[in-house]
Design a protein around this motif. Structure first.
Motif, PDB file in Angstrom:
ATOM      1  N   PRO A 225       0.850  -1.192   0.000  1.00 12.79           N
ATOM      2  CA  PRO A 225       0.000   0.000   0.000  1.00 12.79           C
ATOM      3  C   PRO A 225       0.890   1.249   0.000  1.00 12.79           C
ATOM      4  O   PRO A 225       1.926   1.268   0.650  1.00 12.79           O
ATOM      5  CB  PRO A 225      -0.786  -0.122   1.311  1.00 12.79           C
ATOM      6  N   THR A 226       0.486   2.243  -0.762  1.00 13.82           N
ATOM      7  CA  THR A 226       1.316   3.446  -0.866  1.00 13.82           C
ATOM      8  C   THR A 226       0.782   4.603  -0.029  1.00 13.82           C
ATOM      9  O   THR A 226       1.524   5.478   0.352  1.00 13.82           O
ATOM     10  CB  THR A 226       1.450   3.897  -2.331  1.00 13.82           C
ATOM     11  N   GLU A 227      -0.538   4.587   0.213  1.00  9.27           N
ATOM     12  CA  GLU A 227      -1.053   5.640   1.107  1.00  9.27           C
ATOM     13  C   GLU A 227      -2.047   5.035   2.091  1.00  9.27           C
ATOM     14  O   GLU A 227      -2.662   4.007   1.798  1.00  9.27           O
ATOM     15  CB  GLU A 227      -1.679   6.773   0.298  1.00  9.27           C
ATOM     16  N   SER A 230      -5.646   2.801   1.719  1.00  7.59           N
ATOM     17  CA  SER A 230      -5.917   2.553   0.302  1.00  7.59           C
ATOM     18  C   SER A 230      -6.698   1.230   0.177  1.00  7.59           C
ATOM     19  O   SER A 230      -6.587   0.357   1.037  1.00  7.59           O
ATOM     20  CB  SER A 230      -4.626   2.533  -0.513  1.00  7.59           C
ATOM     21  N   PRO A 231      -7.487   1.092  -0.890  1.00  6.33           N
ATOM     22  CA  PRO A 231      -8.284  -0.134  -1.049  1.00  6.33           C
ATOM     23  C   PRO A 231      -7.367  -1.362  -1.129  1.00  6.33           C
ATOM     24  O   PRO A 231      -6.234  -1.260  -1.621  1.00  6.33           O
ATOM     25  CB  PRO A 231      -9.041   0.096  -2.364  1.00  6.33           C
ATOM     26  N   ILE A 232      -7.864  -2.474  -0.634  1.00  2.42           N
ATOM     27  CA  ILE A 232      -7.049  -3.689  -0.586  1.00  2.42           C
ATOM     28  C   ILE A 232      -7.052  -4.354  -1.964  1.00  2.42           C
ATOM     29  O   ILE A 232      -8.106  -4.588  -2.540  1.00  2.42           O
ATOM     30  CB  ILE A 232      -7.613  -4.657   0.480  1.00  2.42           C
ATOM     31  N   LYS A 256      -4.756  -6.314   8.958  1.00  2.35           N
ATOM     32  CA  LYS A 256      -5.571  -5.327   8.238  1.00  2.35           C
ATOM     33  C   LYS A 256      -5.190  -3.903   8.675  1.00  2.35           C
ATOM     34  O   LYS A 256      -5.082  -2.998   7.862  1.00  2.35           O
ATOM     35  CB  LYS A 256      -7.060  -5.572   8.481  1.00  2.35           C
ATOM     36  N   ASP A 257      -4.982  -3.751  10.003  1.00  4.07           N
ATOM     37  CA  ASP A 257      -4.572  -2.440  10.523  1.00  4.07           C
ATOM     38  C   ASP A 257      -3.206  -2.042   9.960  1.00  4.07           C
ATOM     39  O   ASP A 257      -2.985  -0.892   9.582  1.00  4.07           O
ATOM     40  CB  ASP A 257      -4.517  -2.459  12.055  1.00  4.07           C
ATOM     41  N   LYS A 258      -2.296  -3.021   9.919  1.00  6.24           N
ATOM     42  CA  LYS A 258      -0.955  -2.737   9.390  1.00  6.24           C
ATOM     43  C   LYS A 258      -1.027  -2.343   7.920  1.00  6.24           C
ATOM     44  O   LYS A 258      -0.259  -1.497   7.454  1.00  6.24           O
ATOM     45  CB  LYS A 258      -0.051  -3.977   9.534  1.00  6.24           C
ATOM     46  N   TYR A 259      -1.945  -2.967   7.207  1.00  2.68           N
ATOM     47  CA  TYR A 259      -2.122  -2.621   5.792  1.00  2.68           C
ATOM     48  C   TYR A 259      -2.628  -1.182   5.681  1.00  2.68           C
ATOM     49  O   TYR A 259      -2.098  -0.374   4.909  1.00  2.68           O
ATOM     50  CB  TYR A 259      -3.113  -3.587   5.126  1.00  2.68           C
ATOM     51  N   ILE A 264       2.521  -2.768   6.752  1.00  2.00           N
ATOM     52  CA  ILE A 264       2.462  -4.229   6.637  1.00  2.00           C
ATOM     53  C   ILE A 264       3.741  -4.776   6.005  1.00  2.00           C
ATOM     54  O   ILE A 264       4.329  -4.157   5.109  1.00  2.00           O
ATOM     55  CB  ILE A 264       1.219  -4.657   5.821  1.00  2.00           C
ATOM     56  N   ARG A 265       4.174  -5.949   6.517  1.00  2.00           N
ATOM     57  CA  ARG A 265       5.306  -6.642   5.887  1.00  2.00           C
ATOM     58  C   ARG A 265       4.784  -7.990   5.423  1.00  2.00           C
ATOM     59  O   ARG A 265       4.377  -8.831   6.216  1.00  2.00           O
ATOM     60  CB  ARG A 265       6.456  -6.793   6.886  1.00  2.00           C
ATOM     61  N   TYR A 266       4.819  -8.154   4.088  1.00  2.00           N
ATOM     62  CA  TYR A 266       4.184  -9.343   3.524  1.00  2.00           C
ATOM     63  C   TYR A 266       4.854 -10.638   3.963  1.00  2.00           C
ATOM     64  O   TYR A 266       4.226 -11.678   4.055  1.00  2.00           O
ATOM     65  CB  TYR A 266       4.132  -9.229   1.992  1.00  2.00           C
ATOM     66  N   GLY A 267       6.174 -10.551   4.254  1.00  2.00           N
ATOM     67  CA  GLY A 267       6.863 -11.743   4.761  1.00  2.00           C
ATOM     68  C   GLY A 267       6.227 -12.223   6.055  1.00  2.00           C
ATOM     69  O   GLY A 267       5.969 -13.418   6.238  1.00  2.00           O
ATOM     70  N   ASP A 268       5.941 -11.278   6.951  1.00  4.24           N
ATOM     71  CA  ASP A 268       5.316 -11.626   8.236  1.00  4.24           C
ATOM     72  C   ASP A 268       3.900 -12.164   8.025  1.00  4.24           C
ATOM     73  O   ASP A 268       3.483 -13.124   8.666  1.00  4.24           O
ATOM     74  CB  ASP A 268       5.228 -10.392   9.150  1.00  4.24           C
TER      75      ASP A 268
END
Ligand code: TRP
Length: 329
Positions: A225-227, A230-232, A256-259, A264-268
């Protein structure tokens, strides 16, 4: 009481989509309706006529159903070919199934395209045999996905036609059933679409922890996500959707909050998803292995199931023969 019937073609191992989308609901439904669950090995022959695989595939599916919690003392669990009455009903129904309507069926056209050297009559008559499966027990509810909608429609056409031609009110108009609120659709790990064997994007119930971790770590994501808020994107939503079935609600909310805050870190996220999938299906995997090696138990289950299914089938065939004027001397 509702009569529910579900069939599955034994063509390979079951995956998360089969489990959360159907099997898990069956374990509940078996206590609420009269349930018939069967393994459609005759249907498998229309596309997979391989004698060296058929039996093992049946054994796999059977063990997976039992391991998932289908209780053979509550539901009727059987193998289609153990109840040959279905072939008689299929033949009788075929007398009122028109060539045109069978040729127009989407699944027939699709299979004819995919296997041009084996456009067999079994493929053409597939919907008649499927109608026979359903009408054999006069089932009124049939849990199936959208892809089976046309087959269900034809089942109703055949049932109605039979009732009209013979002036009876014998066969019900079976309806597709999608579990309403409880319907869960498991997406694939490849960014779009649902989990499916032919899509090659499955986590199987028998996958080892290592294989599960590998598959999940390879799941498609996006560039992040860049801002804020933003929509998922679809690939991330897919991961969240799988989490809804396997993770604690607080875990899902955390990611969801991290996103939403772009942290958010996708690895985690993937590590968590892999561990939660493992925790939710590894007990089933262990039961599958246990059941598969218990030849005596499988034999008993199959024999009991066949006996119960045959009883129901015999009663239907007795009446169908009478209605159609087939009499003994
Ligand atoms: N056609 C179904 C499928 O491919 C399998 C099936 C065969 C079935 N007979 C059935 C499903 C009767 C429900 C009821 O998924």
């Amino acid at each position: 009481m509702d009569i529910v019937l579900s069939g599955i073609r034994p063509t390979g191992q079951l995956h998360l989509g089969n489990y959360f989308g159907a099997l898990k609901n069956f374990t509940k439904m078996q206590h609420e309706a009269r349930c018939f669950f069967f393994i459609a090995d005759y249907h498998a022959l229309t596309t997979h006529p391989d004698p060296t695989m058929l039996h093992d595939n049946i054994r796999n599916v059977l063990s997976e159903y039992l391991a998932a919690g289908v209780d053979p003392n509550v539901a009727t669990l059987y193998i289609q070919s153990d109840v040959p009455q279905v072939t008689e009903l299929s033949l009788l129904l075929s007398m009122h199934a028109y060539l045109g309507e069978l040729e127009r069926t989407a699944s027939f056209k699709d299979k004819a395209r995919k296997q041009p050297n084996n456009v067999n009559a079994g493929l053409l008559c597939y919907p008649v045999l499927m109608a026979a499966d359903i009408l054999l027990h006069r089932a009124n509810k049939v849990p199936v996905g959208k892809d089976q909608g046309q087959h269900l429609e034809l089942t109703r056409v055949f049932a109605r036609r039979f009732n009209t031609i013979y002036g009876v009110d014998f066969f019900p108009e079976s309806q597709a059933y999608n579990f309403g609120e409880e319907l869960v659709k498991i997406p694939g790990l490849d960014g779009s679409g649902k989990m499916g064997k032919s899509e090659g994007n499955c986590v199987y119930l028998v996958d080892s922890d290592e294989v599960i971790r590998k598959k999940v770590m390879k799941a498609v994501t996006d560039s992040g996500p860049t801002e804020p808020n933003s929509p998922i994107s679809e690939p991330i939503q897919n991961i969240f959707t799988i989490m809804e079935s396997v993770s604690a609600p607080s875990t899902l909310q955390y990611f969801k909050d991290k996103y939403a805050s772009c942290e958010i870190r996708y690895g985690d996220l993937k590590k968590q998803l892999a561990e939660d999938i493992i925790a939710s299906i590894s007990p089933i995997r262990e039961r599958i292995a246990e059941i598969q090696s218990n030849e005596k138990y499988l034999h008993e289950v199959v024999c009991d199931g066949a006996a119960k299914a045959r009883q129901s089938a015999d009663e239907t065939l007795r009446q169908v023969r009478e209605i159609m004027g087939i009499k003994h001397f």
